[in-house]
Design an enzyme around this catalytic site. Structure first.
Site, PDB file in Angstrom:
ATOM      1  N   LYS A   1      -7.304   8.440  -5.908  1.00 55.72           N
ATOM      2  CA  LYS A   1      -7.124   9.892  -6.039  1.00 55.72           C
ATOM      3  C   LYS A   1      -8.418  10.606  -6.409  1.00 55.72           C
ATOM      4  O   LYS A   1      -8.643  11.736  -5.999  1.00 55.72           O
ATOM      5  CB  LYS A   1      -6.046  10.215  -7.086  1.00 55.72           C
ATOM      6  CG  LYS A   1      -4.642   9.947  -6.600  1.00 55.72           C
ATOM      7  CD  LYS A   1      -3.636  10.695  -7.465  1.00 55.72           C
ATOM      8  CE  LYS A   1      -2.216  10.448  -6.982  1.00 55.72           C
ATOM      9  NZ  LYS A   1      -1.211  11.058  -7.853  1.00 55.72           N
TER      10      LYS A   1
ATOM     11  N   LYS B   1      -0.258   4.419   3.609  1.00 55.37           N
ATOM     12  CA  LYS B   1       1.048   4.702   3.010  1.00 55.37           C
ATOM     13  C   LYS B   1       1.591   6.056   3.470  1.00 55.37           C
ATOM     14  O   LYS B   1       0.821   7.004   3.585  1.00 55.37           O
ATOM     15  CB  LYS B   1       0.832   4.709   1.487  1.00 55.37           C
ATOM     16  CG  LYS B   1       2.042   4.591   0.656  1.00 55.37           C
ATOM     17  CD  LYS B   1       1.669   4.522  -0.830  1.00 55.37           C
ATOM     18  CE  LYS B   1       1.126   5.822  -1.384  1.00 55.37           C
ATOM     19  NZ  LYS B   1       1.063   5.880  -2.850  1.00 55.37           N
TER      20      LYS B   1
ATOM     21  N   LYS C   1       2.969  12.342   0.599  1.00 56.44           N
ATOM     22  CA  LYS C   1       3.133  13.803   0.578  1.00 56.44           C
ATOM     23  C   LYS C   1       1.830  14.503   0.885  1.00 56.44           C
ATOM     24  O   LYS C   1       1.820  15.632   1.348  1.00 56.44           O
ATOM     25  CB  LYS C   1       3.522  14.253  -0.843  1.00 56.44           C
ATOM     26  CG  LYS C   1       4.884  13.911  -1.270  1.00 56.44           C
ATOM     27  CD  LYS C   1       4.996  14.215  -2.770  1.00 56.44           C
ATOM     28  CE  LYS C   1       6.300  13.706  -3.314  1.00 56.44           C
ATOM     29  NZ  LYS C   1       6.282  13.583  -4.778  1.00 56.44           N
TER      30      LYS C   1
END
Ligand code: AMP
Ligand code: TRP
Length: 336
Positions: free
Chosen positions: A116, A199, A202
């Site tokens: 992230k 993956k 969102k």
């Protein structure tokens, strides 16, 4: 219900956009199943959401939408406790104590932070770095014993266990249980429909990579039709899926939705091309996912009712967490 429930379930989901098929198969489907057997606490983790910048108006809407989506999917607020994290101050309070238990070296190993934070790590918030200690606090503020999550959360659960054990040993107690992750056997990691090696997420900029729980029947069918595949027919055994990530993913999704093992599916569709497999998968997906958005939209017409349910859930959550925090403070040596 009749039988005594043993153990306590806690899990959370971030209000940072639409929930998708990965959330549903990796986590939410399991949450629904557990409601009949256990005391379940499900949390919309808005404190986690602000570890990356959020627009206040959008965040406020997303909290309601995710709550509505969970209810529409089958989380029953009469049976389970459903609330948003920022309404229960014990999460942040315990997280601070855990910041003083967890070690830098433990957090430095967390792969989700590395992903992230990306290249510009110096610019990541301190909150993003400390994200896993807040997650440990979420779980342990209720002394939860089981945590149903997708595979990507396994490392955070291991850290939670390390923090619980370290706290117990620092304060010479058996106060916290070491919570067990509950990871689905099928579809624990649903991949992007456009790239079988990343993956379903969102935050992917391309909407074609995921099936949102808010997609219409047509959108779902189109996305499955356009999902990336390879030119080979399906194999008749699971071994034949090796090195074929997109085929593996679609079979995994079929398995997660139908509850049938992959072997069983392959023995039926082995030798057939995706031209046959995809329409069956699309129908299966539409029949389970499309009703969710219809129900969710109905719920969203009454935002006050959603707020009322979240408030009720927060009061129930706090009734459990407050006495636990009082004991923690005693153990740590705070007065009063
Ligand atoms: P998040 O959307 O990151 O808040 O995740 C909520 C839950 O969904 C967690 O238990 C995740 O492990 C799970 N999850 C998220 N993405 C996936 C995926 N692609 N496959 C399986 N589970 C997932
Ligand atoms: N970190 C989890 C995710 O991104 C969400 C989460 C926060 C969570 N607190 C939790 C999951 C506690 C399980 C238990 O998916």
């Amino acid at each position: 219900m009749g039988e005594a429930k043993t153990g306590r379930i806690f899990s959370g989901v971030q209000p940072t956009g639409n929930l998708h098929l990965g959330n549903y198969l990796g986590a939410i489907k399991n949450w629904i199943a557990l409601q009949d057997e256990f005391e379940c606490i499900y949390c919309v983790v808005d404190l986690h959401a602000i570890t990356v910048p959020q627009e206040p108006v959008i965040l406020r809407r997303a909290i309601r939408e995710v709550a509505a989506c969970l209810i529409a999917s089958g989380i029953n607020p009469e049976k389970s406790i459903l609330f948003n994290q920022s309404r229960v101050p014990q999460h942040a309070e315990l997280a601070w104590i855990f910041n003083c238990v967890a070690r830098l070296g433990w957090l430095n190993r967390m792969t989700q932070f590395k992903e992230k934070a990306g290249k510009n790590r110096e610019n990541a918030t301190v909150g993003l770095y400390a994200y896993p200690t807040l997650m440990a606090a979420d779980i342990l503020a209720y002394r939860a014993t089981h945590v149903p999550v997708g595979e990507d959360q396994k490392q955070h659960l291991e850290l939670t266990r390390d923090i619980a054990a370290a706290f117990n040993s620092m304060f010479d107690s058996e106060f916290f249980p070491l919570p067990e992750p509950q990871i689905q056997k099928t579809a624990a990691r649903v991949m992007s429909l456009r790239d079988g090696s990343s993956k379903m997420s969102k935050s992917d900029i391309s909407d074609a990579t995921r099936i949102n729980l808010t997609d219409s029947a047509d959108e779902i069918a189109q996305k499955i039709k356009r999902a990336k595949t390879d030119p080979e027919p399906l194999p008749s055994e699971a071994k034949g899926l090796e090195g074929r990530p997109e085929a593996t993913n679609l079979v995994g999704i079929f398995s997660g939705l139908s509850g049938r093992p992959a072997e069983d599916i392959l023995s039926e569709y082995g030798g057939q091309g995706f031209g046959v497999f995809k329409p069956v998968l699309a129908e299966l997906c539409v029949s389970q996912i499309a009703p969710i958005s219809l129900e969710m939209n109905k719920l969203l017409e009454q935002p006050d009712e959603i707020d009322r349910l979240l408030e009720k859930g927060a009061a129930q959550a706090q009734a459990i967490a407050a006495p636990i925090l009082a004991e923690v403070k005693q153990l740590v040596g705070f007065s009063g």
